[in-house]
Scaffold this motif. Sequence first.
Motif, short mmCIF file in Angstrom:
data_model
loop_
_atom_site.label_atom_id
_atom_site.label_comp_id
_atom_site.label_asym_id
_atom_site.label_seq_id
_atom_site.Cartn_x
_atom_site.Cartn_y
_atom_site.Cartn_z
N VAL A 32 -0.53 -8.31 -13.95
CA VAL A 32 -0.72 -8.04 -12.52
C VAL A 32 -2.19 -7.65 -12.33
O VAL A 32 -2.64 -6.66 -12.90
CB VAL A 32 0.21 -6.90 -12.04
N ALA A 33 -2.91 -8.42 -11.54
CA ALA A 33 -4.33 -8.14 -11.32
C ALA A 33 -4.50 -6.82 -10.58
O ALA A 33 -3.89 -6.61 -9.54
CB ALA A 33 -4.97 -9.28 -10.53
N ALA A 34 -5.33 -5.94 -11.12
CA ALA A 34 -5.52 -4.63 -10.52
C ALA A 34 -6.95 -4.14 -10.73
O ALA A 34 -7.57 -4.46 -11.74
CB ALA A 34 -4.54 -3.63 -11.13
N VAL A 35 -7.42 -3.37 -9.76
CA VAL A 35 -8.72 -2.71 -9.86
C VAL A 35 -8.55 -1.26 -9.46
O VAL A 35 -7.73 -0.94 -8.60
CB VAL A 35 -9.80 -3.37 -8.97
N ALA A 36 -9.31 -0.38 -10.09
CA ALA A 36 -9.33 1.03 -9.73
C ALA A 36 -10.63 1.31 -8.99
O ALA A 36 -11.71 0.95 -9.46
CB ALA A 36 -9.22 1.90 -10.98
N ARG A 37 -10.50 1.95 -7.82
CA ARG A 37 -11.67 2.26 -6.99
C ARG A 37 -11.51 3.64 -6.36
O ARG A 37 -10.41 4.05 -6.02
CB ARG A 37 -11.82 1.23 -5.88
N PRO A 38 -12.63 4.32 -6.14
CA PRO A 38 -12.55 5.62 -5.45
C PRO A 38 -12.04 5.44 -4.02
O PRO A 38 -12.51 4.56 -3.29
CB PRO A 38 -14.00 6.11 -5.43
N ALA A 39 -11.09 6.25 -3.62
CA ALA A 39 -10.53 6.16 -2.27
C ALA A 39 -11.61 6.36 -1.21
O ALA A 39 -11.57 5.72 -0.16
CB ALA A 39 -9.42 7.20 -2.10
N ALA A 40 -12.58 7.21 -1.49
CA ALA A 40 -13.63 7.49 -0.51
C ALA A 40 -14.53 6.29 -0.25
O ALA A 40 -15.17 6.21 0.80
CB ALA A 40 -14.50 8.66 -0.98
N ARG A 41 -14.55 5.34 -1.17
CA ARG A 41 -15.44 4.18 -1.01
C ARG A 41 -14.71 2.87 -0.74
O ARG A 41 -15.34 1.83 -0.64
CB ARG A 41 -16.31 4.03 -2.26
N GLU A 42 -13.40 2.92 -0.65
CA GLU A 42 -12.61 1.70 -0.44
C GLU A 42 -12.25 1.58 1.04
O GLU A 42 -11.55 2.41 1.58
CB GLU A 42 -11.33 1.71 -1.28
N ASP A 43 -12.79 0.54 1.68
CA ASP A 43 -12.57 0.35 3.12
C ASP A 43 -11.69 -0.84 3.45
O ASP A 43 -11.46 -1.10 4.63
CB ASP A 43 -13.92 0.18 3.83
N ALA A 44 -11.20 -1.57 2.47
CA ALA A 44 -10.46 -2.79 2.78
C ALA A 44 -9.19 -2.93 1.96
O ALA A 44 -9.01 -3.90 1.24
CB ALA A 44 -11.37 -3.99 2.56
N PRO A 45 -8.25 -1.98 2.08
CA PRO A 45 -7.01 -2.13 1.31
C PRO A 45 -6.18 -3.33 1.77
O PRO A 45 -5.31 -3.78 1.05
CB PRO A 45 -6.27 -0.81 1.55
N GLY A 46 -6.49 -3.87 2.95
CA GLY A 46 -5.77 -5.02 3.45
C GLY A 46 -5.97 -6.28 2.63
O GLY A 46 -5.17 -7.22 2.72
N GLN A 47 -6.99 -6.31 1.78
CA GLN A 47 -7.21 -7.49 0.94
C GLN A 47 -6.34 -7.48 -0.31
O GLN A 47 -6.35 -8.43 -1.08
CB GLN A 47 -8.69 -7.60 0.56
N TYR A 48 -5.57 -6.40 -0.50
CA TYR A 48 -4.70 -6.28 -1.67
C TYR A 48 -3.24 -6.46 -1.26
O TYR A 48 -2.85 -6.15 -0.14
CB TYR A 48 -4.89 -4.91 -2.33
N ASP A 49 -2.43 -6.93 -2.22
CA ASP A 49 -1.01 -7.15 -1.97
C ASP A 49 -0.20 -5.88 -2.13
O ASP A 49 0.90 -5.76 -1.58
CB ASP A 49 -0.46 -8.20 -2.93
N ALA A 50 -0.70 -4.92 -2.89
CA ALA A 50 -0.01 -3.66 -3.14
C ALA A 50 -1.06 -2.59 -3.42
O ALA A 50 -2.20 -2.91 -3.79
CB ALA A 50 0.94 -3.79 -4.33
N VAL A 51 -0.66 -1.34 -3.24
CA VAL A 51 -1.60 -0.23 -3.43
C VAL A 51 -0.92 0.89 -4.21
O VAL A 51 0.24 1.22 -3.96
CB VAL A 51 -2.11 0.31 -2.07
N VAL A 52 -1.67 1.46 -5.14
CA VAL A 52 -1.30 2.70 -5.80
C VAL A 52 -2.38 3.70 -5.39
O VAL A 52 -3.56 3.43 -5.56
CB VAL A 52 -1.27 2.54 -7.34
N LEU A 53 -1.96 4.83 -4.82
CA LEU A 53 -2.91 5.83 -4.34
C LEU A 53 -2.63 7.14 -5.06
O LEU A 53 -1.51 7.63 -5.05
CB LEU A 53 -2.77 6.01 -2.83
N GLY A 54 -3.68 7.69 -5.67
CA GLY A 54 -3.53 8.94 -6.39
C GLY A 54 -4.55 9.97 -5.99
O GLY A 54 -5.68 9.64 -5.63
N GLY A 55 -4.13 11.22 -6.07
CA GLY A 55 -5.04 12.30 -5.76
C GLY A 55 -4.78 13.49 -6.67
O GLY A 55 -3.64 13.75 -7.08
#
Length: 169
Positions: A32-55
């Motif tokens: 499954v293609a995945a990338v990890a990015r800082p939430a503060a710098r990610e402005d386009a979650p709509g380009q992904y099919d699924a999201v994992v969000l952690g804090g």
Amino acid sequence: MTTNVLVAYAGKNGSTEEIAHWIADTLNDSGVAAVARPAAREDAPGQYDAVVLGGSLYAGRWHHDARRFARRHAKTLATRPLWLFSSGPLDASAADRNLPPVKGVARLAVRLDARGHTTFGGRLEEGAKGRIARMIIQQGRGGDFRDKQQIRDWAQNIAAELTAAERAA
């Protein structure tokens, strides 16, 4: 269609970032293609099919960048498969049993129809940012309480769910 997953994270001292990368690596290893990015710098979650969000957790609250990401992108997140994770307990409790999300994250999970949430142990070591973090370390209560296998198992379950959904589509 190939599933493309964003693993967005927010934390102060690098532990949550490492967890996010372990999740993304496990998803990639599972096909499954995945990338990890800082939430503060990610402005386009709509380009992904699924999201994992952690804090990371601080005084019973999710890191403000994770909360802000969830608020700012609520409409998009509610239309995609979404999983949430928290990191932070500085003891073995997260590895010993399934800890419920803190109230704010629990409300968020319901509002965004998240498919799951888990809490992983945290890490707090010498050089950590923040007065309280430094006090915890000075008191000898720091350390690394993350269970990498637990994290990888959780990510493999996400990959299996996404792969099954893709095959059914």
